[in-house]
Design a protein around this motif. Structure first.
Motif, PDB file in Angstrom:
ATOM      1  N   THR A   1       0.843  -1.193   0.000  1.00  0.00           N
ATOM      2  CA  THR A   1       0.000   0.000   0.000  1.00  0.00           C
ATOM      3  C   THR A   1       0.875   1.238   0.000  1.00  0.00           C
ATOM      4  O   THR A   1       1.786   1.367   0.833  1.00  0.00           O
ATOM      5  CB  THR A   1      -0.923   0.024   1.233  1.00  0.00           C
ATOM      6  OG1 THR A   1      -1.708  -1.180   1.249  1.00  0.00           O
ATOM      7  CG2 THR A   1      -1.857   1.222   1.198  1.00  0.00           C
TER       8      THR A   1
ATOM      9  N   SER B   1       0.748   5.260   0.490  1.00  0.00           N
ATOM     10  CA  SER B   1      -0.132   6.252   1.106  1.00  0.00           C
ATOM     11  C   SER B   1       0.559   7.604   1.206  1.00  0.00           C
ATOM     12  O   SER B   1       1.784   7.705   1.124  1.00  0.00           O
ATOM     13  CB  SER B   1      -0.527   5.797   2.520  1.00  0.00           C
ATOM     14  OG  SER B   1      -1.104   4.514   2.500  1.00  0.00           O
TER      15      SER B   1
ATOM     16  N   GLY C   1      -2.824   4.981  -3.128  1.00  0.00           N
ATOM     17  CA  GLY C   1      -3.821   5.856  -2.525  1.00  0.00           C
ATOM     18  C   GLY C   1      -4.287   6.997  -3.408  1.00  0.00           C
ATOM     19  O   GLY C   1      -3.634   7.373  -4.385  1.00  0.00           O
TER      20      GLY C   1
END
Length: 198
Positions: free
Chosen positions: A27, A29, A57
Motif C-alpha cells: 500500500t 499512502s 492511494g
C-alpha cells in the motif's frame, strides 16, 4: 502504528510511505509524487515476489519509474484517482498481471510502462491520457483488443510492438502521430480503426 502483519515499510516520496503486509498487499499512502527509481532500485524490490496486490492511494500523484519492475506475482492493481503520470518501466515484466484500469486523471503512460506483461488481457485507458510513450505495451502477448481514447495525441514508437494476440485496435480522433513499429508483429490484427486526425 503499522498495520497488523507488516513485513516492511518506509518512504517512497517526500510525503509518501509504503507498507507491505504478510498477505502480499503493498500500500502506497500519503500525498504527492512517488520517487523515480533506477533498475532494481525500488525500496520493496527485494520483496517483489511476495507482492500480489498493489493499492495506490487517492492522493498519490505519480507512479515512479521502475517502481514495480519485475513484480512477477502481482495480480491486482488499484491506481488512485490523483495519479497523472505512470513512469517509465513502472510495471515492466509484471508477468502475472491480468488487467489494469488507468484512471481519468492519468495523462502520460511512460516508456515501456507495461512492457512484457504477458498475462495482460484487458487495459482500460482513461479519457485524460494524451501520450502513450514508446514500447508502453510492447510484448503484451495476451492483449486482444485496445481502445485508445480521443484524448490521446501521440502513440510512441513500438507502443504495441509484438502484441501477438492483438486482433482489434480503435484509435481515437485526436491521435496525430503513430510512431515507428507501433504495431509491428501484431500478426493477428484483423481490424484497425484510425481516427481522422492522423
Amino acid at each position: 502504528k503499522q498495520p497488523e502483519g507488516t513485513i516492511a515499510n518506509g518512504a517512497c516520496g517526500d510525503n509518501l510511505t509504503w507498507v507491505l503486509t504478510k498477505d502480499g498487499t503493498l500500500t502506497i499512502s500519503g500525498e504527492g509524487a512517488m520517487e523515480d527509481y533506477e533498475w532494481e532500485g525500488a525500496p520493496w524490490y527485494s520483496y517483489r515476489n511476495t507482492i500480489t496486490t498493489l493499492v495506490i492511494g487517492n492522493n498519490v500523484t505519480s507512479i515512479g519509474a521502475y517502481a514495480f519492475y519485475y513484480c512477477e506475482s502481482l495480480t491486482s492493481v488499484t491506481i488512485g484517482n490523483s495519479v497523472t503520470t505512470i513512469g517509465d518501466e513502472a510495471f515492466s515484466n509484471c508477468y502475472s498481471l491480468p488487467s489494469v484500469m488507468i484512471g481519468d486523471s492519468v495523462t502520460t503512460i511512460g516508456a515501456s510502462a507495461f512492457y512484457s506483461c504477458e498475462s495482460l488481457t484487458s487495459v482500460t485507458i482513461g479519457d485524460s491520457v494524451t501520450t502513450i510513450d514508446e514500447y508502453a505495451f510492447s510484448c503484451c502477448n495476451s492483449l486482444t483488443s485496445v481502445t485508445i481514447p480521443d484524448s490521446v495525441t501521440t502513440i510512441g514508437n513500438g507502443a504495441f510492438y509484438y502484441c501477438e494476440g492483438l486482433t482489434s485496435v480503435t484509435i481515437g480522433n485526436s491521435v496525430t502521430t503513430i510512431g515507428e513499429s507501433a504495431f509491428y508483429f501484431c500478426s493477428k490484427l484483423t481490424g484497425v480503426t484510425i481516427g481522422n486526425s492522423v
